[in-house]
Design a protein around this motif. Structure first.
Motif, PDB file in Angstrom:
ATOM      1  N   LEU A 139     -18.825  13.983   0.493  1.00 26.32           N
ATOM      2  CA  LEU A 139     -19.753  13.285   1.375  1.00 26.32           C
ATOM      3  C   LEU A 139     -19.006  12.557   2.488  1.00 26.32           C
ATOM      4  N   LEU A 140     -17.854  11.980   2.162  1.00 27.49           N
ATOM      5  CA  LEU A 140     -17.037  11.319   3.184  1.00 27.49           C
ATOM      6  C   LEU A 140     -16.595  12.315   4.249  1.00 27.49           C
ATOM      7  N   GLN A 141     -16.191  13.500   3.817  1.00 34.01           N
ATOM      8  CA  GLN A 141     -15.763  14.514   4.773  1.00 34.01           C
ATOM      9  C   GLN A 141     -16.910  14.888   5.706  1.00 34.01           C
ATOM     10  N   HIS A 178     -26.974  -0.404  11.687  1.00 31.67           N
ATOM     11  CA  HIS A 178     -27.594   0.893  11.935  1.00 31.67           C
ATOM     12  C   HIS A 178     -28.881   0.813  12.738  1.00 31.67           C
ATOM     13  N   GLU A 179     -29.672  -0.212  12.529  1.00 28.83           N
ATOM     14  CA  GLU A 179     -30.933  -0.333  13.266  1.00 28.83           C
ATOM     15  C   GLU A 179     -30.677  -0.475  14.759  1.00 28.83           C
ATOM     16  N   GLU A 180     -29.631  -1.195  15.128  1.00 29.73           N
ATOM     17  CA  GLU A 180     -29.301  -1.387  16.543  1.00 29.73           C
ATOM     18  C   GLU A 180     -28.862  -0.071  17.183  1.00 29.73           C
ATOM     19  N   VAL A 181     -28.167   0.776  16.432  1.00 31.41           N
ATOM     20  CA  VAL A 181     -27.725   2.067  16.949  1.00 31.41           C
ATOM     21  C   VAL A 181     -28.910   2.903  17.388  1.00 31.41           C
ATOM     22  N   LEU A 211     -28.874  10.731  14.675  1.00 31.02           N
ATOM     23  CA  LEU A 211     -28.239   9.462  14.328  1.00 31.02           C
ATOM     24  C   LEU A 211     -29.034   8.730  13.248  1.00 31.02           C
ATOM     25  N   GLU A 212     -30.361   8.787  13.360  1.00 34.58           N
ATOM     26  CA  GLU A 212     -31.199   8.155  12.344  1.00 34.58           C
ATOM     27  C   GLU A 212     -30.973   8.813  10.984  1.00 34.58           C
ATOM     28  N   SER A 213     -30.912  10.146  10.970  1.00 30.59           N
ATOM     29  CA  SER A 213     -30.656  10.869   9.734  1.00 30.59           C
ATOM     30  C   SER A 213     -29.272  10.528   9.191  1.00 30.59           C
ATOM     31  N   GLU A 227     -25.999   7.552   5.052  1.00 33.19           N
ATOM     32  CA  GLU A 227     -25.038   6.509   4.680  1.00 33.19           C
ATOM     33  C   GLU A 227     -25.701   5.433   3.817  1.00 33.19           C
ATOM     34  N   ASP A 228     -26.902   4.998   4.229  1.00 31.92           N
ATOM     35  CA  ASP A 228     -27.568   3.905   3.527  1.00 31.92           C
ATOM     36  C   ASP A 228     -28.141   4.319   2.173  1.00 31.92           C
TER      37      ASP A 228
END
Length: 235
Positions: A80-82, A165-168, A206-208, A213-214
C-alpha cells in the motif's frame, strides 16, 4: 460461493478496465502493465509481483466507496505504501504540471490581472500539495517503515497528519469556481475547458487518494502501532 466484494481474485483483469476506466491508474500505481490477455486478477498479480489482497482492497474501495471490517487483514502495508508513493509521483510530476501547461497556454492571450491571479492561485495550491506529499514521503512513510521493523518512534503517531486532506480538496474547488466565473473572455476556450476537465478529474483522484490514506492506511497503522507498543512492553 459468490464474493461479497465487487471484484474477486478470479475476475478477468481486463474486465476491471472495461467496467471502470479509473482502475487504469490503480494498476499503473501498483506497477501492473497492460498486455495480460485473459488472465485473472490473481494470475496477473502473481505474474507481476503485486500483492493481490492489497490491490483488490484498493480497487473495491474505489469502486464501492467503502471498506469492510475484514479487509484489514488482506492489506500488505508495504504494498500500500508503494501504491501511495507512486500516486504522489503521478500528481506532482505528471498531472499537476500538465494542468499548469494547459492553463498557461489557455490564458496566454490575456495578460490582465485575472490571468495572473488564476496562475498564482494554482501555483500556490501546487506548492501546498507538494509540501504535504513530501512530508508524507519523508516523515510519515518513513515512520511507518520504522514500525514495520518493530521500531516505535517517539512523539509521533499516524493521526497527526490526516487533518490537512480537507484543505487539499477544497482549494481545487475554489480554483474551478474562479476559472468558471472569472476566466478571461479572450482565452483559448478549448484549452481552458480542457483545464477544467483535468481539474475536476484531479479533484476526484485526490479525494480518492486521501480517502485511501484515511480509511485504509491509517487503521492498518493504528493496529501496527498497538502491536509495536505491545512488543515494546514485553521487552
Amino acid at each position: 460461493m459468490e464474493s461479497k466484494y465487487h471484484y474477486s481474485p478470479d475476475r478477468k483483469m481486463a474486465s476491471l478496465i472495461a467496467d471502470d476506466y479509473r482502475l487504469i491508474q490503480v494498476m499503473t500505481r501498483f506497477g501492473i502493465h497492460v498486455g495480460f490477455g485473459d488472465m485473472t486478477v490473481s494470475e496477473v498479480c502473481q505474474a507481476q509481483g503485486v500483492d493481490c489482497g492489497t490491490f483488490l482492497t484498493v480497487v473495491n474501495f474505489i469502486v464501492d466507496g467503502y471498506t469492510h471490517a475484514d479487509m484489514a487483514g488482506t492489506i500488505s502495508i508495504g504494498s500500500l505504501l508503494q501504491y501511495l508513493k507512486q500516486s504522489h509521483t503521478y500528481f506532482l510530476d505528471y498531472l499537476l504540471p500538465s494542468i499548469r501547461r494547459k492553463l498557461l497556454d489557455g490564458i496566454k492571450t490575456d495578460t490582465g490581472e485575472v490571468s495572473f491571479l488564476i496562475l498564482k492561485f494554482f501555483d500556490e495550491y501546487v506548492t501546498k500539495v507538494r509540501i504535504h506529499m513530501e512530508y508524507e514521503d519523508q516523515t510519515v512513510f518513513r515512520y511507518i517503515e520504522s514500525l514495520m521493523e518493530n521500531i516505535e518512534l517517539p512523539n509521533f503517531n499516524i493521526h497527526t497528519y490526516s487533518d490537512y486532506h480537507e484543505e487539499v480538496s477544497s482549494s481545487l474547488h475554489e480554483l474551478k469556481s474562479i476559472i468558471i466565473k472569472y476566466g478571461p473572455v479572450d482565452a483559448d476556450v478549448n484549452l481552458l475547458n480542457d483545464v477544467l476537465y483535468d481539474i475536476y478529474r484531479c479533484e476526484e483522484e485526490l479525494e480518492s487518494h486521501c480517502l485511501i490514506e484515511d480509511e485504509l492506511l491509517v487503521p492498518a497503522i493504528v493496529s501496527l502501532e498497538r502491536k509495536t507498543a505491545a512488543k515494546g512492553g514485553d521487552r
